[in-house]
Scaffold this motif. Sequence first.
Motif, PDB file in Angstrom:
ATOM      1  N   ALA A  86      82.915 -15.087  27.045  1.00  0.00           N
ATOM      2  CA  ALA A  86      84.069 -13.900  27.380  1.00  0.00           C
ATOM      3  C   ALA A  86      83.555 -12.984  26.141  1.00  0.00           C
ATOM      4  CB  ALA A  86      85.195 -14.421  26.705  1.00  0.00           C
ATOM      5  N   GLU A  87      82.976 -13.101  25.480  1.00  0.00           N
ATOM      6  CA  GLU A  87      82.914 -11.488  24.737  1.00  0.00           C
ATOM      7  C   GLU A  87      81.551 -11.451  24.915  1.00  0.00           C
ATOM      8  OE1 GLU A  87      80.338 -12.152  21.062  1.00  0.00           O
ATOM      9  OE2 GLU A  87      82.401 -11.536  19.778  1.00  0.00           O
ATOM     10  N   ARG A  88      80.295 -11.195  25.408  1.00  0.00           N
ATOM     11  CA  ARG A  88      79.247 -10.993  26.496  1.00  0.00           C
ATOM     12  C   ARG A  88      79.847 -10.866  27.772  1.00  0.00           C
ATOM     13  NH1 ARG A  88      76.463 -16.633  25.453  1.00  0.00           N
ATOM     14  NH2 ARG A  88      75.721 -16.722  23.407  1.00  0.00           N
ATOM     15  N   LYS A  89      80.458 -10.648  28.159  1.00  0.00           N
ATOM     16  CA  LYS A  89      81.490 -10.349  29.500  1.00  0.00           C
ATOM     17  C   LYS A  89      81.562  -8.907  29.413  1.00  0.00           C
ATOM     18  CE  LYS A  89      81.692 -14.940  32.373  1.00  0.00           C
ATOM     19  NZ  LYS A  89      82.559 -15.343  33.421  1.00  0.00           N
ATOM     20  N   ALA A  90      82.265  -8.721  27.916  1.00  0.00           N
ATOM     21  CA  ALA A  90      83.305  -7.550  27.691  1.00  0.00           C
ATOM     22  C   ALA A  90      82.343  -6.694  27.084  1.00  0.00           C
ATOM     23  CB  ALA A  90      84.515  -7.879  26.867  1.00  0.00           C
ATOM     24  N   GLY A  91      81.105  -7.286  26.873  1.00  0.00           N
ATOM     25  CA  GLY A  91      80.414  -6.247  26.605  1.00  0.00           C
ATOM     26  C   GLY A  91      79.757  -5.944  24.886  1.00  0.00           C
ATOM     27  N   GLY A  92      79.907  -7.291  24.329  1.00  0.00           N
ATOM     28  CA  GLY A  92      80.769  -7.224  23.025  1.00  0.00           C
ATOM     29  C   GLY A  92      79.088  -8.218  22.452  1.00  0.00           C
ATOM     30  N   GLY A  93      79.202  -9.353  21.508  1.00  0.00           N
ATOM     31  CA  GLY A  93      78.342 -10.395  20.654  1.00  0.00           C
ATOM     32  C   GLY A  93      76.568  -9.259  20.704  1.00  0.00           C
ATOM     33  N   GLN A  94      76.680  -8.603  20.597  1.00  0.00           N
ATOM     34  CA  GLN A  94      74.919  -7.152  20.609  1.00  0.00           C
ATOM     35  C   GLN A  94      74.899  -7.340  19.145  1.00  0.00           C
ATOM     36  OE1 GLN A  94      74.771  -3.587  22.358  1.00  0.00           O
ATOM     37  NE2 GLN A  94      76.044  -4.880  23.994  1.00  0.00           N
ATOM     38  N   ASP A  95      74.643  -8.546  18.625  1.00  0.00           N
ATOM     39  CA  ASP A  95      74.384  -8.690  16.977  1.00  0.00           C
ATOM     40  C   ASP A  95      72.969  -8.010  16.911  1.00  0.00           C
ATOM     41  OD1 ASP A  95      75.980 -10.681  16.397  1.00  0.00           O
ATOM     42  OD2 ASP A  95      75.185 -12.034  17.679  1.00  0.00           O
ATOM     43  N   PRO A  96      73.137  -6.733  16.188  1.00  0.00           N
ATOM     44  CA  PRO A  96      71.700  -6.264  15.354  1.00  0.00           C
ATOM     45  C   PRO A  96      70.231  -7.033  15.113  1.00  0.00           C
ATOM     46  CG  PRO A  96      73.228  -6.250  13.482  1.00  0.00           C
ATOM     47  CD  PRO A  96      73.949  -7.078  14.939  1.00  0.00           C
ATOM     48  N   LEU A  97      69.500  -6.760  15.214  1.00  0.00           N
ATOM     49  CA  LEU A  97      68.462  -7.544  14.963  1.00  0.00           C
ATOM     50  C   LEU A  97      67.966  -6.591  12.971  1.00  0.00           C
ATOM     51  CD1 LEU A  97      65.519  -6.342  17.180  1.00  0.00           C
ATOM     52  CD2 LEU A  97      66.363  -8.297  16.786  1.00  0.00           C
ATOM     53  N   TYR A  98      67.912  -7.940  12.171  1.00  0.00           N
ATOM     54  CA  TYR A  98      67.501  -7.318  10.481  1.00  0.00           C
ATOM     55  C   TYR A  98      66.340  -6.479  10.144  1.00  0.00           C
ATOM     56  CZ  TYR A  98      70.446 -10.843   8.997  1.00  0.00           C
ATOM     57  OH  TYR A  98      71.550 -11.985   8.786  1.00  0.00           O
ATOM     58  N   PRO A  99      66.455  -5.153   9.932  1.00  0.00           N
ATOM     59  CA  PRO A  99      65.526  -4.346   9.916  1.00  0.00           C
ATOM     60  C   PRO A  99      64.671  -5.050   9.099  1.00  0.00           C
ATOM     61  CG  PRO A  99      67.183  -3.674   8.258  1.00  0.00           C
ATOM     62  CD  PRO A  99      67.654  -5.046   8.563  1.00  0.00           C
ATOM     63  N   GLY A 100      63.367  -4.464  10.093  1.00  0.00           N
ATOM     64  CA  GLY A 100      62.024  -4.728  10.243  1.00  0.00           C
ATOM     65  C   GLY A 100      61.727  -5.732  11.161  1.00  0.00           C
ATOM     66  N   ALA A 101      62.412  -6.553  11.670  1.00  0.00           N
ATOM     67  CA  ALA A 101      62.320  -7.419  12.331  1.00  0.00           C
ATOM     68  C   ALA A 101      60.971  -7.487  13.914  1.00  0.00           C
ATOM     69  CB  ALA A 101      63.784  -8.055  13.032  1.00  0.00           C
ATOM     70  N   HIS A 129      70.407 -14.237  25.803  1.00  0.00           N
ATOM     71  CA  HIS A 129      71.176 -12.906  25.414  1.00  0.00           C
ATOM     72  C   HIS A 129      70.466 -11.604  24.463  1.00  0.00           C
ATOM     73  CE1 HIS A 129      74.914 -10.730  25.350  1.00  0.00           C
ATOM     74  NE2 HIS A 129      74.998 -10.427  24.238  1.00  0.00           N
ATOM     75  N   MET A 130      70.112 -12.905  23.370  1.00  0.00           N
ATOM     76  CA  MET A 130      69.794 -11.492  22.659  1.00  0.00           C
ATOM     77  C   MET A 130      67.856 -11.034  23.241  1.00  0.00           C
ATOM     78  SD  MET A 130      67.309 -13.090  19.147  1.00  0.00           S
ATOM     79  CE  MET A 130      66.004 -14.295  19.969  1.00  0.00           C
ATOM     80  N   VAL A 131      67.252 -11.695  23.432  1.00  0.00           N
ATOM     81  CA  VAL A 131      66.753 -11.269  23.903  1.00  0.00           C
ATOM     82  C   VAL A 131      66.409 -10.029  25.340  1.00  0.00           C
ATOM     83  CG1 VAL A 131      64.167 -11.378  25.826  1.00  0.00           C
ATOM     84  CG2 VAL A 131      64.426 -12.932  24.142  1.00  0.00           C
ATOM     85  N   GLN A 132      67.387  -9.868  26.524  1.00  0.00           N
ATOM     86  CA  GLN A 132      67.737  -8.491  26.723  1.00  0.00           C
ATOM     87  C   GLN A 132      68.801  -7.901  25.934  1.00  0.00           C
ATOM     88  OE1 GLN A 132      68.104  -9.297  29.992  1.00  0.00           O
ATOM     89  NE2 GLN A 132      69.415  -6.946  29.828  1.00  0.00           N
ATOM     90  N   VAL A 133      69.847  -7.797  24.906  1.00  0.00           N
ATOM     91  CA  VAL A 133      70.017  -7.113  24.438  1.00  0.00           C
ATOM     92  C   VAL A 133      68.900  -6.576  23.612  1.00  0.00           C
ATOM     93  CG1 VAL A 133      71.142  -6.815  22.264  1.00  0.00           C
ATOM     94  CG2 VAL A 133      72.181  -7.875  24.023  1.00  0.00           C
ATOM     95  N   HIS A 134      68.566  -6.335  23.139  1.00  0.00           N
ATOM     96  CA  HIS A 134      67.059  -6.066  21.789  1.00  0.00           C
ATOM     97  C   HIS A 134      65.869  -6.512  22.443  1.00  0.00           C
ATOM     98  CE1 HIS A 134      69.668  -6.302  18.939  1.00  0.00           C
ATOM     99  NE2 HIS A 134      69.817  -7.524  18.776  1.00  0.00           N
TER     100      HIS A 134
END
Length: 236
Positions: A86-101, A129-134
Amino acid sequence: MERNRYTRPMYLILFDCDGTLIDSQDTIVSGMEAAFSAVGLAPPPRAACLGIVGLSLEIAIDRLVGDAERHLVQEMADAYRASKIAERKAGGGQDPLYPGARAAIEMLHARDDVLLGVATGKAYRGVEHMVQVHDLHGRFVSVQTADRAPSKPHPGMILQAMEETGVRPQNTVMIGDTSYDMEMAKNAGVTGLGVSWGYHDRPLLTQAGAAVILEDFADLVPELGRRFGWHAEEVA
């Protein structure tokens, strides 16, 4: 890949996701809150939720609830997953990459003797989802997840990744932020490198067998260069 002594060695670098590549602590805690609320239980403290990161979901919840509510684990896991969908469908859950990753991933991906992979307690859908977001498409040749292999610290994820890629244990490294990652590496007979920015502290990582604990993503490629004997210009 390492078919005979004349071929150039190939290296397999496996990353954990939560607490290593992405800072997903808020997502995990909110998911656990949803899971516990769904069955009328008070959610555990934040530190307890983060302490089980890396385990497959059912095993993680089982450790949090204890014997009395063990019969509720599957219902809670289903509620956790539903909250994330539900969170992803609402556009959430976009956890950031750590600096330098990203920089580290791109440097390693650019090498023709390095294969990258993921070994995570996430489900495969979560990695997608992670691959798509980043926009990490095409970076990971092996994706090992909790719904396709036994939970950490069982060595199955790493063993499957090595079988898929043909890379030997001595040329394989597991990078993670929890003791489960380091124990999995040890159980698979490969090197485990801990990271200091995740969810388990240094003593736990060291006790679990971390060969080194990285303080910054910028330290990763030089550390791999030292370990594998790469020339200085190859790790610049």
